[in-house]
Write a protein that holds these residues in place. Structure first.
Motif, short mmCIF file in Angstrom:
data_model
loop_
_atom_site.label_atom_id
_atom_site.label_comp_id
_atom_site.label_asym_id
_atom_site.label_seq_id
_atom_site.Cartn_x
_atom_site.Cartn_y
_atom_site.Cartn_z
N VAL A 1 -1.89 -42.47 -13.51
CA VAL A 1 -2.89 -41.46 -13.87
C VAL A 1 -3.76 -41.99 -15.01
O VAL A 1 -4.99 -41.87 -14.98
N ASN A 2 -3.14 -42.61 -15.99
CA ASN A 2 -3.88 -43.18 -17.12
C ASN A 2 -4.85 -44.26 -16.63
O ASN A 2 -6.01 -44.29 -17.06
N GLU A 3 -4.40 -45.13 -15.74
CA GLU A 3 -5.27 -46.17 -15.17
C GLU A 3 -6.46 -45.55 -14.44
O GLU A 3 -7.59 -46.01 -14.57
N LEU A 4 -6.19 -44.52 -13.64
CA LEU A 4 -7.25 -43.87 -12.86
C LEU A 4 -8.24 -43.14 -13.75
O LEU A 4 -9.45 -43.11 -13.45
N LEU A 5 -7.75 -42.54 -14.82
CA LEU A 5 -8.66 -41.89 -15.77
C LEU A 5 -9.61 -42.92 -16.37
O LEU A 5 -10.82 -42.70 -16.44
N LEU B 1 -12.96 -41.28 -17.36
CA LEU B 1 -12.57 -39.92 -17.74
C LEU B 1 -11.57 -39.87 -18.88
O LEU B 1 -11.13 -38.80 -19.27
N ASP B 2 -11.19 -41.03 -19.41
CA ASP B 2 -10.14 -41.05 -20.43
C ASP B 2 -10.55 -40.36 -21.72
O ASP B 2 -9.70 -39.98 -22.52
N ASP B 3 -11.84 -40.16 -21.94
CA ASP B 3 -12.28 -39.44 -23.14
C ASP B 3 -12.46 -37.93 -22.88
O ASP B 3 -12.43 -37.14 -23.80
#
Length: 84
Positions: A23-27, A32-34
Motif C-alpha cells: 500500500v505504501n509503495e502504491l501510494l 498520494l503519499d502526501d
C-alpha cells in the motif's frame, strides 16, 4: 483519506507487513503519499482469514496478493468517485 491496516497478532500472521509495504509503495507510485494518511492499527475486533484494512470508516479484508486490485478499486476508486 485515512487508511488503517491492522497490525494485531492475527493480521500480522496473515500478512499485514507485506500489505502495508505494498500500500505504501502504491501510494508513492500514484503520488498520494502526501494526501492519504497510512496508519497501523491494533486489532479492529473483526478477525478472519484476511488482513483488516480500514479506509476512512469502512473495513475491508485483504490478502497480500489482493493489494493491487484493492488499491485500484477501493482507494483510487474512492478518490476518483468510482469506488464499488
Amino acid at each position: 483519506m485515512v487508511i488503517q491496516i491492522c497490525i494485531g497478532s492475527a493480521c500480522h500472521l496473515k500478512g499485514a507487513r507485506p500489505v502495508i509495504q505494498r500500500v505504501n509503495e502504491l501510494l508513492k507510485k500514484n503520488g498520494l503519499d502526501d494526501s492519504v494518511k497510512l496508519e497501523g492499527s491494533f486489532c479492529m475486533g473483526e478477525c478472519s482469514d484476511k488482513v483488516k484494512v480500514k479506509v476512512d470508516d469502512e473495513i475491508f479484508e485483504v490478502l497480500p496478493e489482493e493489494v493491487d486490485q484493492f488499491f485500484e478499486t477501493t482507494v483510487l476508486g474512492r478518490l476518483k468517485g468510482t469506488a464499488q
